[in-house]
Scaffold this active site. Structure first.
Site, PDB file in Angstrom:
ATOM      1  N   LYS A   2       0.849  -1.202   0.000  1.00 21.06           N
ATOM      2  CA  LYS A   2       0.000   0.000   0.000  1.00 21.06           C
ATOM      3  C   LYS A   2       0.877   1.243   0.000  1.00 21.06           C
ATOM      4  O   LYS A   2       2.024   1.191   0.471  1.00 21.06           O
ATOM      5  CB  LYS A   2      -0.844   0.024   1.296  1.00 21.06           C
ATOM      6  CG  LYS A   2      -1.989  -0.958   1.327  1.00 21.06           C
ATOM      7  CD  LYS A   2      -2.778  -0.820   2.629  1.00 21.06           C
ATOM      8  CE  LYS A   2      -3.917  -1.802   2.702  1.00 21.06           C
ATOM      9  NZ  LYS A   2      -4.970  -1.577   1.709  1.00 21.06           N
ATOM     10  N   ARG A  13     -10.155 -11.588   2.309  1.00 20.95           N
ATOM     11  CA  ARG A  13     -11.034 -12.642   1.783  1.00 20.95           C
ATOM     12  C   ARG A  13     -10.362 -14.006   1.855  1.00 20.95           C
ATOM     13  O   ARG A  13     -11.043 -15.026   1.907  1.00 20.95           O
ATOM     14  CB  ARG A  13     -11.500 -12.277   0.369  1.00 20.95           C
ATOM     15  CG  ARG A  13     -10.431 -12.152  -0.646  1.00 20.95           C
ATOM     16  CD  ARG A  13     -10.888 -11.381  -1.889  1.00 20.95           C
ATOM     17  NE  ARG A  13     -10.841  -9.932  -1.683  1.00 20.95           N
ATOM     18  CZ  ARG A  13     -11.233  -9.039  -2.585  1.00 20.95           C
ATOM     19  NH1 ARG A  13     -11.720  -9.419  -3.745  1.00 20.95           N
ATOM     20  NH2 ARG A  13     -11.149  -7.756  -2.319  1.00 20.95           N
TER      21      ARG A  13
HETATM   22  N1  BES Z   1      -7.951  -3.728   4.487  1.00 18.52           N
HETATM   23  C1  BES Z   1      -8.125  -3.329   3.156  1.00 18.52           C
HETATM   24  C2  BES Z   1      -9.421  -2.566   2.903  1.00 18.52           C
HETATM   25  C3  BES Z   1      -9.573  -1.246   3.598  1.00 18.52           C
HETATM   26  C4  BES Z   1      -9.253  -0.075   2.959  1.00 18.52           C
HETATM   27  C5  BES Z   1     -10.128  -1.179   4.849  1.00 18.52           C
HETATM   28  C6  BES Z   1      -9.439   1.128   3.585  1.00 18.52           C
HETATM   29  C7  BES Z   1     -10.310   0.039   5.492  1.00 18.52           C
HETATM   30  C8  BES Z   1      -9.977   1.187   4.857  1.00 18.52           C
HETATM   31  C9  BES Z   1      -8.148  -4.552   2.236  1.00 18.52           C
HETATM   32  O1  BES Z   1      -7.355  -5.610   2.652  1.00 18.52           O
HETATM   33  C10 BES Z   1      -7.647  -4.105   0.906  1.00 18.52           C
HETATM   34  O2  BES Z   1      -6.562  -3.622   0.852  1.00 18.52           O
HETATM   35  N2  BES Z   1      -8.467  -4.271  -0.117  1.00 18.52           N
HETATM   36  C11 BES Z   1      -8.116  -3.845  -1.415  1.00 18.52           C
HETATM   37  C12 BES Z   1      -8.702  -4.832  -2.388  1.00 18.52           C
HETATM   38  C13 BES Z   1      -8.231  -4.633  -3.796  1.00 18.52           C
HETATM   39  C14 BES Z   1      -6.766  -4.947  -3.914  1.00 18.52           C
HETATM   40  C15 BES Z   1      -9.039  -5.526  -4.706  1.00 18.52           C
HETATM   41  C16 BES Z   1      -8.694  -2.453  -1.649  1.00 18.52           C
HETATM   42  O3  BES Z   1      -9.775  -2.179  -1.182  1.00 18.52           O
HETATM   43  O4  BES Z   1      -8.021  -1.645  -2.275  1.00 18.52           O
HETATM   44 ZN    ZN Z   2      -5.334  -5.493   2.071  1.00 16.28          ZN
END
Ligand code: BES
Ligand code: ZN
Ligand code: ZN
Length: 515
Positions: A286, A360
């Site tokens: 990230k 997931r």
């Molecule tokens: N934990 C994150 C989602 C998240 C984002 C929670 C902001 C709270 C605040 C999750 O694991 C994630 O990173 N999801 C990705 C999925 C994508 C790669 C398909 C996302 O939402 O960008």
């Molecule tokens: Zn994530």
């Protein structure tokens, strides 16, 4: 001023007898009183019954002081020296009297107004460094207690200079049972807030599990299993393990059995929570800005476990199993790489196209395992997708469910708590986008990448569910609070713990009828 009352003392309020119990040392107390704003009656203050009684006690001085335009909702006035027992009195505007359920807002507006007003009033008392506050029940002691306990909460565990601790108490004794229930609901949410706010080097998977175990230690009808990595491997939870192996911090599978039902073998409600104690994204790293918020990526685990702690404290008559796969998502030489294929507990293979879609993977295995308990219903909560935040923001938790029965219970619970839910689709349309995958049965991201990201994530989870009453709660949008919920300070929100508790309470009243 410390006053110890030695006899049972009835304060002669004309409209209401207030019992003050003997033997309790009374600390210097602030008082928070609600007041309605009446549109028609300019100038005539519309007190709550506690406000009325206090006004009589001070010979009508409060009414005199409040003459003029009515106090607007959430606005306060503070009075010092009106009465010796209450050196400071905060009067706070409640808005209209008994507004009921607002069908546009999908919540009980009266309760929501009380929570917000009481929170503001209690914080003013805290700013004055008064250690106790008595709170007007405002006609709904449960909501008033929630406003007080949620409004005063702040995580300052690691600061040398802390906010003064203020203990809220019910003013009067007429509604003490409802007040106590409200305190218990709010303390449940505060437990989730605490776990989510705490830094990831303090709340590691094992520390999380130990904290919850400690909270449940005193209940004889609760059993907590802290399953180590070797157990997770014997369960063939290959998807969960693939995420965990990227970190030096060992994973934990936390399993809680709360047996409050009439029979220990009554079919349980199973709660499952995503427990990523830190989500760096893994190899699909990230951006660094705002990454610290990913210490709260165990919000699903925090809210479901806190809901079970609360259910136990309320002694709810039902059985609940809590499951929390806990690990970190880190980049390392052992981490998942984009394109890797892993095998979940039910044998389905998953291509890990983005290592940041890790939640997931944990949930896939935990959901498979949940079916072992022949559940009455499975409800999972997860800070699963940024797309959920884009869709609804912090207004409501997104609920994806295959059961209208379950939806109705969750929705009705949320109208009462004010911590709202909104139903989202589980269309086959989205399923096609995760099953069209070059190397495996499923891809962990939708083939159109960002489009409908919360829905493709839910469709992915659905591939691991055979139960006919399942709901997935995507809580990414409600993870934290800036200033949207007026009775929560800025920080991790612990939402929707109270809705989960209220839902469990309703289910415990619903017998075994799931149709
Ligand atoms: N934990 C994150 C989602 C998240 C984002 C929670 C902001 C709270 C605040 C999750 O694991 C994630 O990173 N999801 C990705 C999925 C994508 C790669 C398909 C996302 O939402 O960008
Ligand atoms: Zn994530
Ligand atoms: Zn995550």
């Amino acid at each position: 001023m410390i006053i110890t009352l030695v006899t049972l003392h009835l304060i002669p309020f004309p409209s209401q007898a207030v019992v003050v119990y003997p033997g309790l040392p009374k600390c210097r107390s602030g008082l928070v009183l609600g007041i309605y704003s009446s549109e028609k009656d300019e100038g005539a203050a519309q007190f709550t019954s506690a406000g009325d009684a206090f006004d009589r006690l001070v010979s009508g001085k409060l009414r005199e002081l409040l003459c003029g335009p009515p106090l607007k909702k959430g606005k306060t006035r503070i009075f010092h020296g009106l009465h010796q027992d209450f050196p400071s009195v905060v009067v706070v505007g409640l808005g209209k009297k008994n507004p009921g359920v607002n069908d546009q807002e999908n919540w009980n507006e009266g309760k929501e107004n009380i929570r917000a007003a009481v929170a503001v009033g209690c914080r003013q008392i805290q700013d004055l460094e008064i250690p106790c506050v008595e709170v007007d029940p405002c006609g709904d002691a449960h909501a008033a207690a929630e406003g007080a306990v949620l409004g005063l909460h702040e995580y300052n565990e690691l600061k040398q200079k802390k906010k003064p601790v203020v203990t809220p108490q019910l003013h009067g004794s007429a509604e003490s049972e409802a007040w106590q229930r409200g305190v218990t609901y709010a303390e449940g949410q505060n437990l989730a807030r605490y776990l989510m706010e705490a830094p990831a080097n303090y709340i590691t998977p094992i520390k999380f599990a130990e904290h919850i175990e400690q909270k449940l230690r005193s209940f004889s009808n609760v059993k907590v299993h802290i399953r180590p990595e070797s157990w997770i491997a014997t369960q063939e939870m290959g998807a969960f393990l693939s995420v965990a192996k990227g970190s030096a911090e060992p994973p934990i599978f936390l399993e809680i059995h709360y047996l409050g039902g009439a029979n220990t073998n009554d079919s349980p409600l199973v709660f499952v929570g995503k427990g990523v104690t830190f989500d760096s994204g893994g190899i699909s790293l990230k951006p660094s800005s705002g990454m610290d918020a990913m210490r709260a990526d165990m919000g699903g685990a925090a809210t479901v476990c806190s809901a079970i702690v609360t259910a136990a404290a309320l002694n709810l008559p039902l059985n609940i199993i809590g499951l929390a796969p806990l690990c970190e998502n880190m980049p390392s030489g052992k981490a998942n790489k984009p394109g890797d294929v892993v095998r979940a507990k039910n044998g389905k293979t998953i291509q890990v196209d983005n290592t940041d879609a890790e939640g997931r993977l944990l949930l896939a295995d935990a959901l498979c395992y949940a079916h072992n308990f022949k559940p009455r219903a499975i409800v999972n909560a997860a800070t699963l997708t940024g797309a959920m935040d884009v869709a609804l923001g912090s207004a409501a938790t997104g609920v994806f469910t295959n059961s209208s029965w379950l939806w109705t219970h969750l929705y009705e619970a949320s109208v009462l708590t004010g911590d709202r839910v909104w139903r989202m689709p589980l269309f086959e349309h989205y399923t096609k986008q995760v099953t069209d995958c070059p190397l495996a049965d499923l891809s962990n991201i939708g083939k159109y990448s960002r489009a409908g990201g919360a829905c493709t994530a839910a469709a992915f989870l659905k591939e691991f569910v055979t139960a006919s009453h399942w709901a997935h709660l995507d809580i990414a949008g409600v993870m934290s609070n800036k200033d949207e919920v007026p009775y929560l300070r800025k920080g991790m929100a612990g939402r929707p713990t109270r809705t989960l508790v209220e839902f469990a309470a309703r289910l415990s009243q619903d017998g075994r009828n799931t149709k």
